[in-house]
Design a protein around this motif. Structure first.
Motif, PDB file in Angstrom:
ATOM      1  N   ASN A 155      57.299  45.757  46.311  1.00 55.02           N
ATOM      2  CA  ASN A 155      56.905  44.354  46.295  1.00 55.02           C
ATOM      3  C   ASN A 155      55.702  44.088  47.184  1.00 55.02           C
ATOM      4  O   ASN A 155      54.879  43.217  46.887  1.00 55.02           O
ATOM      5  N   ALA A 156      55.573  44.829  48.276  1.00 60.53           N
ATOM      6  CA  ALA A 156      54.377  44.701  49.116  1.00 60.53           C
ATOM      7  C   ALA A 156      53.131  45.028  48.311  1.00 60.53           C
ATOM      8  O   ALA A 156      52.089  44.366  48.439  1.00 60.53           O
ATOM      9  N   GLN A 157      53.216  46.043  47.455  1.00 58.55           N
ATOM     10  CA  GLN A 157      52.086  46.383  46.585  1.00 58.55           C
ATOM     11  C   GLN A 157      51.792  45.245  45.611  1.00 58.55           C
ATOM     12  O   GLN A 157      50.624  44.954  45.307  1.00 58.55           O
ATOM     13  N   ARG A 158      52.827  44.589  45.122  1.00 58.54           N
ATOM     14  CA  ARG A 158      52.633  43.464  44.183  1.00 58.54           C
ATOM     15  C   ARG A 158      51.978  42.282  44.881  1.00 58.54           C
ATOM     16  O   ARG A 158      51.093  41.614  44.330  1.00 58.54           O
ATOM     17  N   TYR A 159      52.389  42.003  46.107  1.00 53.93           N
ATOM     18  CA  TYR A 159      51.742  40.929  46.864  1.00 53.93           C
ATOM     19  C   TYR A 159      50.278  41.277  47.128  1.00 53.93           C
ATOM     20  O   TYR A 159      49.395  40.434  46.977  1.00 53.93           O
ATOM     21  N   ALA A 160      50.031  42.513  47.526  1.00 55.54           N
ATOM     22  CA  ALA A 160      48.654  42.938  47.802  1.00 55.54           C
ATOM     23  C   ALA A 160      47.777  42.775  46.561  1.00 55.54           C
ATOM     24  O   ALA A 160      46.622  42.342  46.656  1.00 55.54           O
ATOM     25  N   LYS A 161      48.330  43.111  45.413  1.00 52.16           N
ATOM     26  CA  LYS A 161      47.579  42.960  44.163  1.00 52.16           C
ATOM     27  C   LYS A 161      47.217  41.500  43.929  1.00 52.16           C
ATOM     28  O   LYS A 161      46.077  41.181  43.524  1.00 52.16           O
ATOM     29  N   THR A 162      48.166  40.587  44.195  1.00 51.57           N
ATOM     30  CA  THR A 162      47.902  39.160  44.013  1.00 51.57           C
ATOM     31  C   THR A 162      46.832  38.676  44.983  1.00 51.57           C
ATOM     32  O   THR A 162      45.935  37.914  44.613  1.00 51.57           O
ATOM     33  N   TYR A 163      46.889  39.136  46.238  1.00 52.42           N
ATOM     34  CA  TYR A 163      45.875  38.736  47.220  1.00 52.42           C
ATOM     35  C   TYR A 163      44.478  39.165  46.757  1.00 52.42           C
ATOM     36  O   TYR A 163      43.526  38.385  46.821  1.00 52.42           O
ATOM     37  N   ARG A 164      44.382  40.396  46.297  1.00 50.18           N
ATOM     38  CA  ARG A 164      43.077  40.911  45.860  1.00 50.18           C
ATOM     39  C   ARG A 164      42.569  40.150  44.641  1.00 50.18           C
ATOM     40  O   ARG A 164      41.372  39.896  44.507  1.00 50.18           O
ATOM     41  N   GLN A 165      43.486  39.805  43.743  1.00 45.54           N
ATOM     42  CA  GLN A 165      43.075  39.097  42.521  1.00 45.54           C
ATOM     43  C   GLN A 165      42.502  37.714  42.826  1.00 45.54           C
ATOM     44  O   GLN A 165      41.502  37.299  42.227  1.00 45.54           O
ATOM     45  N   MET A 168      47.509  47.088  52.861  1.00 44.49           N
ATOM     46  CA  MET A 168      46.127  46.643  52.904  1.00 44.49           C
ATOM     47  C   MET A 168      45.552  46.888  54.300  1.00 44.49           C
ATOM     48  O   MET A 168      45.359  45.956  55.087  1.00 44.49           O
ATOM     49  N   PRO A 169      45.284  48.142  54.658  1.00 51.56           N
ATOM     50  CA  PRO A 169      44.819  48.461  56.011  1.00 51.56           C
ATOM     51  C   PRO A 169      43.465  47.844  56.344  1.00 51.56           C
ATOM     52  O   PRO A 169      43.100  47.726  57.522  1.00 51.56           O
ATOM     53  N   CYS A 183      55.439  37.203  38.808  1.00 49.38           N
ATOM     54  CA  CYS A 183      56.867  37.271  39.112  1.00 49.38           C
ATOM     55  C   CYS A 183      57.088  38.440  40.069  1.00 49.38           C
ATOM     56  O   CYS A 183      56.862  39.593  39.718  1.00 49.38           O
ATOM     57  N   ILE A 184      57.485  38.120  41.285  1.00 51.48           N
ATOM     58  CA  ILE A 184      57.808  39.145  42.284  1.00 51.48           C
ATOM     59  C   ILE A 184      59.223  38.850  42.767  1.00 51.48           C
ATOM     60  O   ILE A 184      59.470  37.842  43.432  1.00 51.48           O
ATOM     61  N   TYR A 185      60.137  39.721  42.399  1.00 54.60           N
ATOM     62  CA  TYR A 185      61.542  39.490  42.726  1.00 54.60           C
ATOM     63  C   TYR A 185      61.773  39.539  44.236  1.00 54.60           C
ATOM     64  O   TYR A 185      60.903  39.960  45.007  1.00 54.60           O
ATOM     65  N   ASP A 241      45.865  28.507  43.777  1.00 58.05           N
ATOM     66  CA  ASP A 241      45.119  29.550  43.064  1.00 58.05           C
ATOM     67  C   ASP A 241      46.043  30.542  42.379  1.00 58.05           C
ATOM     68  O   ASP A 241      45.634  31.217  41.429  1.00 58.05           O
ATOM     69  N   ALA A 242      47.276  30.663  42.856  1.00 60.65           N
ATOM     70  CA  ALA A 242      48.274  31.526  42.215  1.00 60.65           C
ATOM     71  C   ALA A 242      49.654  30.985  42.557  1.00 60.65           C
ATOM     72  O   ALA A 242      49.860  30.396  43.621  1.00 60.65           O
TER      73      ALA A 242
END
Length: 383
Positions: free
Chosen positions: A370-380, A1-2, A171-173, A148-149
């Protein structure tokens, strides 16, 4: 997330196990964290209570936050975040309380790592009908409903929090340097005996833990009776001398015990092995069964990343589901071992299970993924 700016905040009790165990080395580790974070600001906040207060009763819970919440409030006013990602119950409680008190609108992500209410009740021997346990359950439900999540490290853990009414579940392992394990373990020298199964156990092992030597020995003896020759390696930071005595008392004398201090050393020790083991223990109480059902150990990722299918006690819930769902090992009943047959073992050594293990490790546990999965959650949560 630059496009985003990040801050790393660590709140630590003035007296805690890291400081007692590692002394001056603890501060060196903190500096290593700063180096790895590079340009990300790193703040540490004091908690004016000893670490054992983390395992709180209804009377002592808020003592962890006296003074510490003042420091955190100052920091939150300064940063003015959009998202606060919390890696514990205490941290989430603090973020939620301050959001209301300060009139902030930041989103709170509850990243549980475990079912803390059951952990505390088990550690403190709180009865299920007692006021302390009910306090923990009510606090847990409040945290889940207000966040919120909620992020879980296994599907079973996710289902637990969904039943409590979480607003958004992901679920993020656990994360591991999968590529490094794959490369280093595959390049390690192969020294295994052609006819022997090379079995490896990684992690804590002791009679006073949930990782019982007796369960590992029982599995080992079943394998020996099944196939004849089994070479066992234990990689652990547990006391080697004490562990060896425990194993000998159980009738196991032919075992190699080593320690590793880096990913490179660990990957080299895993190289040349055939199968990883999660022998665990047999839960008896309600809370033991709950905690076992949701648990996920990082050794699961390390075994798979090194190309090792896993023999896992079925009560080790998160790992057992990964193994069974993705055909990267055998989830077995520790009372009968009936799932572990000679044919099943041979399929783990010759049926593409090793390549499949690496693939699953990349898919579920890779740090970058997993960094991409966290970023997706932040954006959501901010959309």
């Amino acid at each position: 997330m630059p496009e985003s700016k990040f801050f790393f905040v660590s709140a630590v009790p003035l007296l805690h196990s890291g400081l007692v165990r590692e002394r001056a080395a603890y501060f060196k580790e903190k500096n290593e964290v700063r180096k790895r974070l590079k340009g990300i600001p790193f703040f540490t906040l004091p908690i004016y209570a000893p670490q054992n207060f983390v395992f709180s009763s209804r009377h002592s819970f808020r003592t962890m936050h006296i003074g510490a919440s003042w420091h955190l409030a100052r920091l939150l006013r300064r940063i003015d975040p959009d998202v606060v990602h919390c890696r514990s119950y205490h941290a989430t409680y603090a973020a939620l309380q301050l959001r209301e008190r300060l009139g902030k609108k930041y989103k709170v992500i509850f990243d549980a790592r475990g079912v803390w209410s059951a952990e505390v009740a088990l550690k403190r021997n709180f009865p299920e009908e007692g006021k302390n346990y009910k306090f923990l359950l009510n606090l847990e439900k409040w945290i889940v409903e207000k966040s919120d999540a909620t992020i879980s490290v296994s599907p079973q853990m996710g289902r637990y929090f969904e039943n409590l009414g979480c607003n958004r579940s992901a679920c993020i392992y656990l994360s591991a340097p999968v590529d490094k394990f794959e490369k280093l373990s595959s390049s390690a020298p192969k020294e295994k005996e052609p006819q022997a199964i090379a079995l490896v156990y990684l992690g804590t092992l002791g009679v006073d833990t949930w990782h019982k030597p007796s369960e590992l020995v029982a599995l080992y003896k079943h394998l020996v009776a099944l196939v004849g020759r089994v070479r066992l390696k234990i990689i652990t930071m547990s006391n080697h001398g004490a562990l060896l005595k425990q194993l000998e008392a159980l009738g196991l004398c032919d075992v190699e015990i080593v320690s590793t201090k880096s990913i490179e050393e660990l990957a080299a020790e895993l190289g040349g092995m055939d199968i990883g083991v999660l022998s665990y223990f047999k839960p008896k109480t309600k809370n033991e069964r709950l905690l076992s059902s949701v648990v996920m150990a990082v050794k699961t990722a390390e075994y798979l990343a090194a190309g090792l299918p896993i023999l896992v006690n079925k009560y080790c819930g998160g790992a057992a589901e990964v193994v069974s769902t993705n055909s990267v090992g055998i989830a077995y009943n520790p009372d009968t071992f009936e799932e572990i047959t000679e044919h099943a073992l041979n399929s783990l050594r010759t049926g593409g299970a090793q390549q499949r293990s690496v693939f699953i490790a990349k898919d579920l546990f890779d740090r970058s993924a997993n960094a991409q999965r966290y970023a997706k959650t932040y954006r959501q949560v901010v959309s």
